[in-house]
Design an enzyme around this catalytic site. Sequence first.
Site, PDB file in Angstrom:
ATOM      1  N   LYS A 252       1.031  -0.775  -0.436  1.00 55.72           N
ATOM      2  CA  LYS A 252      -0.062   0.328  -0.326  1.00 55.72           C
ATOM      3  C   LYS A 252       0.615   1.273  -0.558  1.00 55.72           C
ATOM      4  CE  LYS A 252      -0.033   1.446   4.372  1.00 55.72           C
ATOM      5  NZ  LYS A 252       0.162   2.964   4.603  1.00 55.72           N
TER       6      LYS A 252
ATOM      7  N   ASP B  22      -1.662  -4.664   2.842  1.00 56.51           N
ATOM      8  CA  ASP B  22      -1.795  -3.925   4.553  1.00 56.51           C
ATOM      9  C   ASP B  22      -1.267  -4.861   5.410  1.00 56.51           C
ATOM     10  OD1 ASP B  22      -2.439  -2.267   6.425  1.00 56.51           O
ATOM     11  OD2 ASP B  22      -4.683  -1.957   4.899  1.00 56.51           O
ATOM     12  N   HIS B  23      -0.075  -4.573   6.129  1.00 54.40           N
ATOM     13  CA  HIS B  23       0.002  -5.215   7.054  1.00 54.40           C
ATOM     14  C   HIS B  23      -0.294  -5.178   7.814  1.00 54.40           C
ATOM     15  CE1 HIS B  23       1.840  -1.190   8.423  1.00 54.40           C
ATOM     16  NE2 HIS B  23       1.416  -1.594  10.005  1.00 54.40           N
TER      17      HIS B  23
ATOM     18  N   LYS C  97      -1.808  -8.697  11.646  1.00 52.31           N
ATOM     19  CA  LYS C  97      -2.680  -8.815  13.576  1.00 52.31           C
ATOM     20  C   LYS C  97      -3.497  -9.591  13.867  1.00 52.31           C
ATOM     21  CE  LYS C  97      -0.951  -3.345  12.951  1.00 52.31           C
ATOM     22  NZ  LYS C  97       0.562  -3.976  14.216  1.00 52.31           N
TER      23      LYS C  97
ATOM     24  N   GLU D 273      -1.103   7.367  15.920  1.00 56.74           N
ATOM     25  CA  GLU D 273       0.800   7.994  16.507  1.00 56.74           C
ATOM     26  C   GLU D 273       1.013   8.553  17.257  1.00 56.74           C
ATOM     27  OE1 GLU D 273       1.558   5.634  12.102  1.00 56.74           O
ATOM     28  OE2 GLU D 273       0.120   7.240  11.197  1.00 56.74           O
TER      29      GLU D 273
ATOM     30  N   ASP E 248      -2.168   7.745   3.242  1.00 58.26           N
ATOM     31  CA  ASP E 248      -1.514   6.163   4.125  1.00 58.26           C
ATOM     32  C   ASP E 248      -2.635   5.717   5.241  1.00 58.26           C
ATOM     33  OD1 ASP E 248       1.286   5.416   5.266  1.00 58.26           O
ATOM     34  OD2 ASP E 248       0.641   6.754   6.882  1.00 58.26           O
TER      35      ASP E 248
ATOM     36  N   HIS F 165      -5.885   1.600   6.516  1.00 62.22           N
ATOM     37  CA  HIS F 165      -5.948   0.969   8.037  1.00 62.22           C
ATOM     38  C   HIS F 165      -7.644   0.932   8.071  1.00 62.22           C
ATOM     39  CE1 HIS F 165      -2.214   0.148   7.399  1.00 62.22           C
ATOM     40  NE2 HIS F 165      -1.891   1.283   7.769  1.00 62.22           N
TER      41      HIS F 165
ATOM     42  N   LYS G 103      -1.017  11.630  13.836  1.00 58.51           N
ATOM     43  CA  LYS G 103       0.521  11.686  13.542  1.00 58.51           C
ATOM     44  C   LYS G 103       1.439  12.245  14.359  1.00 58.51           C
ATOM     45  CE  LYS G 103       2.855   9.786   9.758  1.00 58.51           C
ATOM     46  NZ  LYS G 103       2.908   8.649  10.406  1.00 58.51           N
TER      47      LYS G 103
END
Length: 516
Positions: A173, A202-203, A207, A241, A260, A265, A365
């Site tokens: 991504k 998409d990591h 999870k 984050e 992003d 996500h 962020k």
Amino acid sequence: MSDNRIETPEPTPACEIIPERMTIEPFTMVIFGGSGDLSKRKLLPTLFHLCHDQDLPDNFAIIGFASTERTDEEYRTLVKDALEEFGDYKIHKGCWENFSRNLYYVAGAFDEEESYRRLSSRLEEVTTPNQKGIRDVLYYMAVPPQHLPSIFERLSICDLCKGSYETRLIIEKPFGRDRQSASDLNRLISKSFDENQIYRIDHYLGKETVQNILYFRFANSIFEPLWNRRYIDHVQITVAESLGIENRARFYEKAGVVRDIVQNHLLQLLALVTMEPPIDLEADTIRNEKVKVYRTIRAMDDEYIDRFTLRGQYDSGEVGGSSVPSYRDEKNISDDSITPTYFAGKFHIDNWRWAGVPFYLRSGKRLKKRITEISIHFKQPPLSLFSSSCDIREPNILVLGVQPHEEISLHIGVKHPGIGNQLYPVNMNFSYEKDLKGDVHFPLPYERLLLDCMKGDQTLFARQDGIEAMWTVVDPIIKRWETTHAPEFPNYAAGSWGPDKANELLSADGRQWRIR
Ligand SMILES: NC(=O)c1ccc[n+]([C@@H]2O[C@H](COP(=O)([O-])OP(=O)(O)OC[C@H]3O[C@@H](n4cnc5c(N)ncnc54)[C@H](OP(=O)(O)O)[C@@H]3O)[C@@H](O)[C@H]2O)c1
């Protein structure tokens, strides 16, 4: 005095959890951009991890492909340095030797055909056929997106997509910059690869807690009957984050928070929480249900965007006890940048189950803490019987914690001991770390996803129509933000929970962010 307490019965024994050992066929992974940041931080440490845990077959090969001239030996040194810096495993000599002898390197330019001829001969040398005589090759695109067209074109010209190998393509991504570019990219890829060869990674989906959302919803009978507009007041999803942009300034300046995080996500989490039960756990059945959700998210016009979404950019401040610079003072960021680093917005899903339930999504962020969670806020009881001494009534809230702690907690009200009729909020908690007995192994997100790709399981990877549907949701927001004046940036201090106006988004509806 005799103790009359009744012993708590032992819980019903659970199924024996037999460690799953999968048979992975021999394969070769070609990492385009095998010396870049993503490769060094995530991919190579994960592959080493898998090798260490003996999850890889005896015959595998990893070929790094990048422009800098290097020998195989020099590439092995680069990989070892990366494992020492970013890996979380002690590098035992035997294990490293086993891993490193399968590492190779091809120096070449993405747009030069000759480089692919060299890659082709390297593949011939190092790829081992499986029992059926098939030679599996996985192409991992760990490259900035502008290089993708060159790579696909040359792989195709050099007959490296279908021909003599069985190939799969793993692509990072963000997939495109908007719906149109994602669709163009899909069209380009589909000239050389079929949809069942494409793994859009998409990591987040690797999870445990994210995967657990479906298990939690559909394996427990008590929650699903409540999982709808009759019982749920609203839902909040936070992806916060504490980090800034690290060394990704060039990427982030062009992307911003919506491309992003929101497009992938946040919308993935929203889909898992709201989708209908799939009829089985096949990859396409689950992905069909997710796409239906994206298509029922209410389209936002300009007026809606101005009222119900909000952008922010961080100022300097203090995070975790350290002073940090503002976004505009980060390296390689222009001092009048209007790139948003914060998003908050109210979404609606116009279907039978969710009509009228608002979904408040936010991400940013340099926020106060790194935390990702979904909170489901249930409606209040119809009558307030217990409020004689206290007006504060806590609703029931179910919290699905994704990071830093993978946990589920249910907030309920109990009677406070004493003669008053006082309610007291308490939590019932499940924590993956604390409650699972035995030596439980938590696969890293990339570990799970790479293994799935090696096995050929696409469940946790996005499909073309899903990607395009997600862009359709966020494109109007990006367009509106890019074509109208940004608010006075920076508008939130690093180490805060974002712009003050984000609170108004909820307070206007008589609600507040759970984490504040
Ligand atoms: N970094 C992360 O943590 C992260 C996280 C999620 C997703 N991603 C995504 O992953 C992708 C890669 O990001 P990255 O941060 O790893 O990028 P990067 O650090 O810039 O790495 C780029 C790689 O491509 C090679 N390369 C660049 N131009 C080339 C050319 N013309 N010919 C041959 N090789 C060339 C570079 O090798 P040379 O230096 O030898 O040219 C390097 O190995 C991006 O799409 C990014 O959005 C990254």
